[in-house]
Design an enzyme around this catalytic site. Structure first.
Site, PDB file in Angstrom:
ATOM      1  N   ASP A 340       0.812  -1.221   0.000  1.00 24.60           N
ATOM      2  CA  ASP A 340       0.000   0.000   0.000  1.00 24.60           C
ATOM      3  C   ASP A 340       0.841   1.264   0.000  1.00 24.60           C
ATOM      4  OD1 ASP A 340       0.758  -0.712   2.667  1.00 24.60           O
ATOM      5  OD2 ASP A 340      -0.690   0.727   3.455  1.00 24.60           O
ATOM      6  N   GLU A 393       0.029  -1.229   5.650  1.00 22.58           N
ATOM      7  CA  GLU A 393       1.166  -0.831   6.484  1.00 22.58           C
ATOM      8  C   GLU A 393       1.061   0.625   6.884  1.00 22.58           C
ATOM      9  OE1 GLU A 393       5.116   0.836   7.427  1.00 22.58           O
ATOM     10  OE2 GLU A 393       3.794   1.353   5.751  1.00 22.58           O
TER      11      GLU A 393
END
Length: 690
Positions: A340, A393
């Site tokens: 991400d 994350e």
């Protein structure tokens, strides 16, 4: 429900714009795929093609479909003013009800409309058309076709907020005030994707994407770079390719998919740029695919396919992580990257050998290097090497928590930018807290009247003071604050982020926050300990050898930011962990994020050598497991932890641990040498909420 979430961002859930060709509307499995997108949390805007519906409606009313022959043996539907009401009826009576009924049957709320209504989309009429009538070229002036000029983005966004799925179709409004204008549905989808800053555009057709030979369905073109597709397109495919090219001016990832499916794996992906060399292809394409936190699925599926084509087993696990594994030995190395990015995207570009685009530094380059290393290396029988591309994350670390609980390892390399000549061996801890308070509403002209917002401001001020008094090295940031009246009560909410130095005990910090906040409700969103790995660990030594082999005098960094290394450290004890990846971490989350290809290549070489060095040590002797622990790696700042002060820096004449000056914090660890020796504290960092 929280207004701020984990971060104070105006970014909404990922948006898919999906154009469904009229032939595909008859395939129920496609609507199952649309429903699945919605269940994953994505917003969905459909654009329905109308050729089949128009043909059916005209047959029902006994009216012939009128066409115009153009030069070059092509033809278009003739749309003079008297035909437009019938075309609108075809969409409203046949095409749109089919979409509405199919999705309603799957439990979704659906809004359908021709884009003319409410001027959701407007266009200007095209110039007169030259058609061939009885063998002669004739100028046709009453053909009601146009070019999209405006999308009422705020109104469409409001519909997307109110319904599970919004479906629009031609015709559109005439911006000059005339009768409705017909537009191509594929082009309409592309214009909507650009105007709404969509994350993904899918142009669904009945063929397996764009074919190199229209007569050979096995000639699918898997990848097409901007400007390449037009020479292969024939018939209706020309408009799809044209639409794809228009969408490349926006930021969505673009694919023509089929037959009758949303998956790009069986279609053609369109890329904005050609990488300057073949070995940079995966990096370039990984950066091009949008993967803002909670919208990593498209990238994960692309990388699973990439691994499979190279004979590496890969899958998407229950958390949504990409998991690629080679080998089944007892010596287990985990390379943990993340899929991400933070919000905000822009079209990827290459300036010579420099790539710019969201995620190229944080941290897609690291993940790509890990996957390429996995594919290219020889994994001996005693070893297992696993690469994980974790989800979220940047917000919740949900993917890393899942990895912590399901993929034990003997050593970990975390994918974060350290720079090609540096190795990160430690991070501060992280404590993220949500504060909520309700307060009776009173007239603000009254003496001593306070609001929920006042109480939050007071608490935040006290927290800064108290945390600063507990440890001046702690970093406190307010990620967002919000307060709004709701009848008799004003409700306030704030989210704070504390970077926890090794000298501040995490449990003590959490207790302090609860005490100082008093009657204000406290929810600990994340509490992960600081962690640092000894310079004498086999993993750090493997990197040190790799640096020497490349002629590099490395720096060893201790950062005030945090990473998924901290997440693993909440329960993993004695597992050496480092972070390594190309790029300048000062560019993380900035609009200037860019990466030099030569640095990426050199870091990939260092990584491959380090991994080979660690694996080559052979089958490990009987050592404690991740659950049993050693003193190699630890949560920093835990009182009473064993260790000897010599491990942190300067052994064998090597350079000492340095501070990392990054976007995540600047400065040195306080007492970093002593901190390097502390072991992981028992589950103090367990999160209380995702």
């Amino acid at each position: 429900m929280s207004v701020l979430g984990h971060v104070a961002s105006t970014r909404k859930a990922a948006l898919y714009v999906v154009k469904i060709g009229s032939a595909s509307l008859g395939h129920d499995a496609l609507f199952d795929e649309v429903a699945l997108l919605r269940r994953r949390g994505a917003r969905v805007l459909l654009v329905a093609g109308g050729a089949a519906g128009i043909a059916r409606h005209y047959a029902d009313i006994g009216r012939p479909v009128r066409t115009l022959s153009l030069r070059g043996d092509s033809a278009v539907r003739y749309c003079p003013p008297e035909e437009m009401p019938h075309i609108v009826d075809a969409y409203e009576r046949v095409t749109l009800p089919r979409v509405r009924d199919a999705l309603t049957a799957r439990g979704l709320t659906v809004f359908t409309s021709v884009a003319r209504d409410g001027a959701l989309v407007s266009a200007l009429a095209n110039r007169p058309l030259r058609a061939v009538v009885d063998g002669r070229t004739t100028v046709v002036r009453d053909h009601r076709a146009g070019t999209v000029t405006d999308v009422a983005a705020d109104r469409v966004q409001a519909l997307l907020d109110a319904f599970d799925v919004v479906c629009l179709s031609p015709p559109v409004a005439d911006g000059a005030g005339g009768s409705a204008l017909n537009v191509d549905a594929d082009v309409l989808a592309a214009e909507l994707a650009n105007a709404l800053d969509a994350d993904h555009l899918r142009l669904v057709t009945g063929t397996p994407g764009l074919l190199g030979d229209p007569e050979d369905r096995a000639s699918r073109l898997v990848d097409v770079v901007r400007g390449e597709g037009e020479r292969f397109a024939r018939g209706r495919m020309r408009q799809k390719v044209r639409a794809a090219e228009i969408a490349l001016d926006g930021s969505a990832d673009v694919a023509i998919t089929g037959p009758h499916t949303l998956s790009p794996a069986s279609g053609t992906r369109f890329w904005r740029v050609r990488p300057p060399a073949p070995d940079l292809s995966l990096l370039s394409r990984t950066v091009e695919i949008s993967s803002v936190s909670a919208d990593e699925r498209e990238l994960a599926e692309y990388l699973v396919e990439w691994c499979a084509e190279r004979g590496v087993h890969a899958e998407i696990d229950a958390a949504g992580n990409l998991v690629a594994t080679r080998g089944s030995g007892d010596r287990r190395l985990l390379m943990l990257g993340h899929l991400d990015t933070v919000p905000h995207r822009w079209p990827v570009r290459w300036d010579g050998l420099t790539i710019s685009g969201r995620g190229c530094v944080d941290a897609k380059a690291s993940l790509v290097a890990y996957l390429e290393t996995l594919v290219e290396m020889d994994v001996p029988s005693w070893a297992q090497v696993r690469v994980i591309g974790a989800v979220e994350e940047e917000v919740t670390s949900a993917g890393a928590f899942h990895a912590r609980d399901h993929y034990p390892a003997d050593a970990v390399i975390v994918g974060e930018p350290s720079g090609e000549k540096a190795l990160t061996i430690g991070y501060y801890g992280l404590c993220k807290v949500r504060l909520r308070v309700g307060h009776s509403v009173g007239h603000t002209a009254g003496q001593g009247v306070t609001t929920a917002a006042d109480r939050l401001v007071d608490v935040l001020s006290r927290l800064r003071d108290e945390i600063g008094a507990a440890d001046p090295q702690a970093l406190v940031a307010v990620l967002g604050i919000h307060a709004r009246n709701g009848g008799d009560v004003q409700v306030g909410e704030a989210v704070i982020d504390v970077r926890v130095p090794p000298t501040l005990d995490l449990e003590h910090l959490v207790d302090l926050v609860h005490r100082v906040a008093g009657p204000v409700a406290v929810q600990v969103l994340r509490a992960t300990p600081g962690v640092i790995t000894s310079r004498t660990s086999p993993l750090v030594k493997a990197f040190s050898r790799a640096f020497r082999e490349e002629g590099v005098a490395p720096r060893f960094l201790a950062k005030k930011g945090s990473s998924d290394m901290n997440t693993l450290a909440t329960t993993w004890r004695g597992v050496p962990m480092v972070a390594y990846g190309a790029g300048d971490a000062a560019l993380d989350h900035t609009p200037d994020e860019h990466l030099d290809a030569e640095e990426f290549r050199r870091s990939r070489t260092v990584l491959a050598r380090a991994v080979a060095n660690w694996v080559a040590e052979g089958r490990p002797r009987a050592t404690p497991s991740a659950a049993e622990g050693t003193a190699d790696t630890g949560t920093v700042g835990s009182p009473g932890s064993p260790g000897s002060p010599g491990n942190a820096a300067g052994v064998n004449g090597a350079r000492p641990v340095e501070a990392a000056e990054t976007a995540n914090g600047t400065g040195t660890f306080e007492d970093v040498e002593a901190a390097a020796l502390v072991t992981v504290a028992a589950a103090a960092g367990e999160r209380t909420s995702r």
